[in-house]
Design a protein around this motif. Structure first.
Motif, short mmCIF file in Angstrom:
data_model
loop_
_atom_site.label_atom_id
_atom_site.label_comp_id
_atom_site.label_asym_id
_atom_site.label_seq_id
_atom_site.Cartn_x
_atom_site.Cartn_y
_atom_site.Cartn_z
N LEU A 193 26.15 11.96 4.86
CA LEU A 193 27.63 11.78 4.93
C LEU A 193 28.68 13.08 4.30
N VAL A 194 28.32 13.85 3.25
CA VAL A 194 28.89 15.04 3.07
C VAL A 194 28.12 16.23 2.69
N PRO A 195 27.58 16.79 3.79
CA PRO A 195 26.35 17.64 3.41
C PRO A 195 27.02 18.95 2.78
N ASP A 196 28.09 19.12 2.44
CA ASP A 196 28.44 20.57 1.88
C ASP A 196 29.30 20.32 0.53
N LEU A 197 29.19 19.11 0.09
CA LEU A 197 29.63 18.52 -1.06
C LEU A 197 29.02 19.11 -2.50
N LYS A 198 29.95 19.83 -3.28
CA LYS A 198 29.35 20.11 -4.72
C LYS A 198 28.94 18.89 -5.46
N PHE A 199 27.80 19.00 -5.95
CA PHE A 199 27.16 17.84 -6.80
C PHE A 199 28.25 17.50 -7.93
N GLU A 200 28.77 18.44 -8.72
CA GLU A 200 29.63 18.14 -9.89
C GLU A 200 31.12 17.56 -9.29
N GLN A 201 31.36 17.91 -8.20
CA GLN A 201 32.86 17.24 -7.82
C GLN A 201 32.73 15.70 -7.56
N VAL A 202 31.52 15.00 -7.40
CA VAL A 202 31.38 13.66 -7.46
C VAL A 202 30.65 13.03 -8.68
N LYS A 222 11.27 7.54 -6.73
CA LYS A 222 11.46 7.47 -5.39
C LYS A 222 12.82 7.00 -5.00
N ALA A 223 13.43 6.19 -5.86
CA ALA A 223 14.78 5.58 -5.65
C ALA A 223 15.81 6.76 -5.24
N ILE A 224 15.78 7.81 -6.29
CA ILE A 224 16.50 8.83 -6.15
C ILE A 224 16.43 9.57 -4.66
N THR A 225 15.12 9.86 -4.53
CA THR A 225 14.72 10.58 -3.31
C THR A 225 15.39 9.78 -2.24
N THR A 226 14.90 8.53 -1.96
CA THR A 226 15.45 7.81 -0.85
C THR A 226 17.02 7.63 -0.53
N ALA A 227 17.64 7.62 -1.85
CA ALA A 227 19.17 7.35 -1.54
C ALA A 227 19.82 8.67 -1.21
N GLU A 228 19.23 9.86 -1.83
CA GLU A 228 20.03 11.01 -1.70
C GLU A 228 20.18 11.27 -0.19
N LEU A 233 29.47 5.48 -3.05
CA LEU A 233 27.77 5.47 -3.09
C LEU A 233 27.21 6.10 -4.39
N ILE A 234 27.76 7.00 -4.68
CA ILE A 234 27.22 7.73 -5.93
C ILE A 234 27.52 6.88 -7.20
N GLU A 235 28.64 6.37 -7.45
CA GLU A 235 29.30 5.38 -8.46
C GLU A 235 28.25 4.11 -8.34
N MET A 236 27.87 3.74 -7.12
CA MET A 236 27.15 2.51 -7.24
C MET A 236 25.57 2.86 -7.73
N LYS A 252 30.54 14.37 -11.95
CA LYS A 252 31.39 14.36 -13.14
C LYS A 252 32.04 13.05 -13.43
N PRO A 253 32.84 12.81 -12.82
CA PRO A 253 33.63 11.50 -13.01
C PRO A 253 33.04 10.09 -13.24
N VAL A 254 32.03 9.96 -12.63
CA VAL A 254 30.98 9.15 -12.62
C VAL A 254 30.41 8.96 -13.73
N ILE A 255 29.78 9.98 -14.19
CA ILE A 255 29.08 10.10 -15.55
C ILE A 255 29.86 9.92 -16.60
N VAL A 256 30.97 10.50 -16.65
CA VAL A 256 32.10 10.44 -17.92
C VAL A 256 32.48 9.02 -17.92
N ARG A 257 32.71 8.24 -16.99
CA ARG A 257 33.15 6.90 -16.87
C ARG A 257 32.13 5.99 -17.41
#
Length: 689
Positions: free
Chosen positions: A397-406, A385-391, A253-256, A408-413
């Motif tokens: 889905l994963v309430p306790d996930l660290k932001f950098e875990q998902v 608004k898009a960022i707000t609603t998508a978040e 979802l974040i990659e998308m 960083k790889p997306v941004i780098v790619r």
């Protein structure tokens, strides 16, 4: 102008403005007890109709305009609209398609599956057998919305005249024009169909992102007929799917979303839980494309640079790129803005998603800009608004996930893909090189024109490219650029098999054979794959010469492999170093390094890659198209490819701190080259492929 409607709206808004002014005077504890005041505004907007419901949804993204308690009330704003009658549905179908419902559809559910202020949706079946969802526009809604826009325009003009400074700081007029544009845009269902097709083209090759097919024979500006799609709603996916599957969906979802914002510049602006389905097989289904936004190329650049800085916790750099998106007003306080920005950024970086949300911090940063004299551009409000609603999807889905875990790889790619784009590189060279090469000056941004497909400029750079290539060919004939790259490594390896006196003559024969083969090597549009093909031609030339010199085929393959590894290992250093800049985790480092290497020199579409699901310690993907393997196969030398080029990947995996397991290669007769890069966990062997 409907003066009665204007009076109704004016009286209601004045009442709510006075209530807002009173609410701002309350202490924090009192505000918590008086949630009825913000809730009354939300209900008033519902009473005014669909235009104002959508206005409230936009106001929920403006913490620079409203207190947080109002934002919370408007975020929950939902329309409670009864469906319109079946006779009106049939009349609209007949008007739009020239035939009654029964003549167009084999079956058509009379009760809608969903009803909103602009439209309602019915399930149906075409005579050709396809199950479809038919979006039917509410009768008279176009006239009503346009009427309200005229009234709102007069009110905005009045407020701008009455409170010019406040309107300027809030960017009120530009914000209203943006709201008007995409609200009227939502009333054109044919445009929505075209938007779906644009998203489909952008996500071509993403088999796990599903968009409904549009049936154009049954689509008009007031009627949209789409493929009927299904899946789990967000709440069911969060409740029923196992944690590993939810993490997989969340990452995709974040990659998308990042692809929309960074790669495409076209994004779904209303990705709330009602507009998305999740499937057990890992697929994501997107719905309702009436509200979308677009970012310019420059805005995409600023976005990726901003988030690159955020994921690395580089607050000063993040602030620089954030405020570059804003307009600085007279008297702006940059120091105070940075202090607040740094506080928000640090709080965000060290928090899990449930504690501090992406959207909350992003919007608070916009509010800080407003407070200290920096105006956020109106065209990016929809982006916010898009960022707000998508978040909200990520929370569930994963309430306790660290932001950098998902992230960083997306941004780098995405960063690697963007900087490796040859068209973009040519554009940047066109912007910077003339002054840099002639006078040593880097042209400031204010002096650079926006990119356009200018014929004279294209001619200029084509001529310059031809001149540079001519100079390179001259250098090649004189000293040999490829020779300068290959010969030092070749001499080091060959001295183990031949005397020093034999090596120069042997290498001369290799280059003579290469020059004979070179005209047969295909020239691709991409630099990386084209470079690999020429190295493949050199591999073949060296193999033939070594065989003529009396080496066995296995010995020749080993010599070539040893020479190639000396060069390939240097090429592999760059991706590993870049990956190490973002993470110390071995599995993440391996994933990033392979993604970067696939951006250059093994880039698409010369190479075709397919990512595959895997466990946390494995990076799994297939190469579905390899021009090097195709070249060797065309020369009847597939075994040479397997024993040299394919073998290099195993040693590279070890250099990167893991192991590679493979069961098939294209050169070996398989349909794909399978890559399973494993990072062994301490005390445990890597899993079998």
């Amino acid at each position: 102008m409907n003066w009665k409607r204007l009076a109704q709206i004016l009286v209601l808004l004045l009442r709510e403005y006075r209530a807002l002014a009173y609410f701002r005077t309350l202490a924090a504890a009192q505000k918590a007890q008086r949630t009825d005041i913000p809730a009354r505004l939300a209900q008033a907007l519902i009473d005014l109709g669909p235009t104002f419901v959508k206005l409230g949804q936009i106001l929920s993204t403006r913490p620079d305009v409203l207190p947080q308690e109002y934002i919370a009330a408007l975020e929950k704003l939902q329309e409670n609209v009864p469906p319109f009658a079946w006779v009106q549905v049939n009349a609209l179908v007949r008007h739009e398609l020239g035939r009654d419902v029964q003549a167009v559809f084999a079956s058509f559910d009379r009760q809608p599956v969903a009803a909103a202020s602009l439209s309602q949706v019915h399930f149906a079946v075409l005579h050709s057998g396809e199950s479809v969802a038919v979006k039917v526009q509410r009768p008279g809604i176009r006239t009503q919305v346009k009427r309200d826009m005229v009234v709102l325009s007069r009110l905005i003009g009045f407020v701008t005249w009455l409170l010019p400074k406040q309107a300027r700081r809030a960017n009120l007029l530009a914000g209203f024009n943006e709201f008007k544009r995409y609200t009227l845009q939502e009333l054109d269902f044919a445009q929505e169909g075209k938007t779906i097709e644009r998203f489909r083209r952008n996500f071509q090759g993403w088999d796990d992102v599903v968009l409904p097919t549009v049936y154009w024979d049954y689509t008009t500006p007031r009627l949209l007929t789409m493929e009927r799609v299904s899946g789990m709603r967000l709440r069911d996916a969060a409740r029923l799917l196992p944690p590993a599957k939810r993490e997989q969906l969340n990452t995709r979802l974040i990659e998308m979303e990042m692809k929309m914002f960074i790669s495409d510049g076209l994004f779904h602006a209303d990705l709330h839980p009602g507009n998305i389905f999740f499937r057990e097989d890992g697929k994501i289904v997107l719905l309702d494309f009436g509200m979308y936004g677009e970012l310019t190329d420059a805005q995409q650049d600023q976005f990726v640079l901003y988030w690159m800085a955020v994921v690395q916790n580089e607050v000063k750099r993040a602030f620089y790129h954030f405020q570059r998106q804003c307009e600085r007003l007279a008297g702006a306080n940059e120091a105070a803005f940075f202090a607040r920005f740094a506080e928000l950024a640090n709080r965000f970086y060290h928090s899990v998603l449930r504690e501090t949300s992406i959207a909350q911090v992003y919007l608070e940063m916009i509010a800080a800009g407003y407070q200290y004299g920096f105006v956020f551009p109106s065209q990016l409000l929809l982006h916010a608004k898009a960022i707000t609603t998508a978040e909200a999807l990520t929370f569930a889905l994963v309430p306790d996930l660290k932001f950098e875990q998902v992230s960083k790889p997306v941004i780098v790619r995405e960063f690697a893909r963007r900087v490796a784009d040859p068209v973009r590189l040519k554009y940047r060279m066109q912007q910077i090189l003339p002054e840099l090469l002639i006078s040593g000056e880097v042209l400031p941004i204010i002096a650079r024109d926006a990119y356009r497909a200018d014929q004279s400029a294209a001619f200029l750079w084509d001529e310059l490219g031809a001149a540079l290539l001519g100079a390179l060919h001259t250098a090649e004939r004189a000293a040999g650029l490829l020779k300068a790259l290959i010969n030092p490594s070749a001499r080091q390896v060959l001295k183990n098999y031949h005397s020093a006196a034999e090596i120069p003559a042997l290498l001369d024969r290799v280059w003579t054979e290469y020059n004979r083969l070179e005209p047969e090597i295909p020239l691709l549009d991409q630099l990386g794959p084209s470079m690999n093909l020429h190295l493949a031609g050199l591999t073949l030339a060296m193999d033939r010469v070594l065989l003529q010199a009396g080496h066995s085929a296995p010995a020749a393959h080993q010599i070539i492999n040893d020479i190639a590894w000396r060069i390939y290992s240097q090429m592999g250093e760059g991706p590993l170093i870049l990956a190490s800049a973002f993470t110390n985790d071995p599995a993440k480092k391996m994933r990033l390094a392979t993604q970067i290497f696939r951006s250059f020199p093994f880039s698409a579409p010369g190479y075709i890659w397919q990512d595959l699901p895997s466990d946390a310690q494995t990076v799994a993907f297939d190469c579905q198209k390899c021009p090097v393997a195709e070249f060797f196969q065309s020369k009847g030398e597939a075994e040479l490819c397997v024993n040299t080029w394919c073998n290099l990947d195993f040693v590279l995996a070890s250099k990167w701190g893991g192991t590679l397991k493979r069961t098939t290669t294209i050169a070996g007769g398989g349909k794909v080259c399978d890559f399973r890069w494993h990072i062994p966990t301490a005390g445990r062997e890597p899993p079998s492929p």
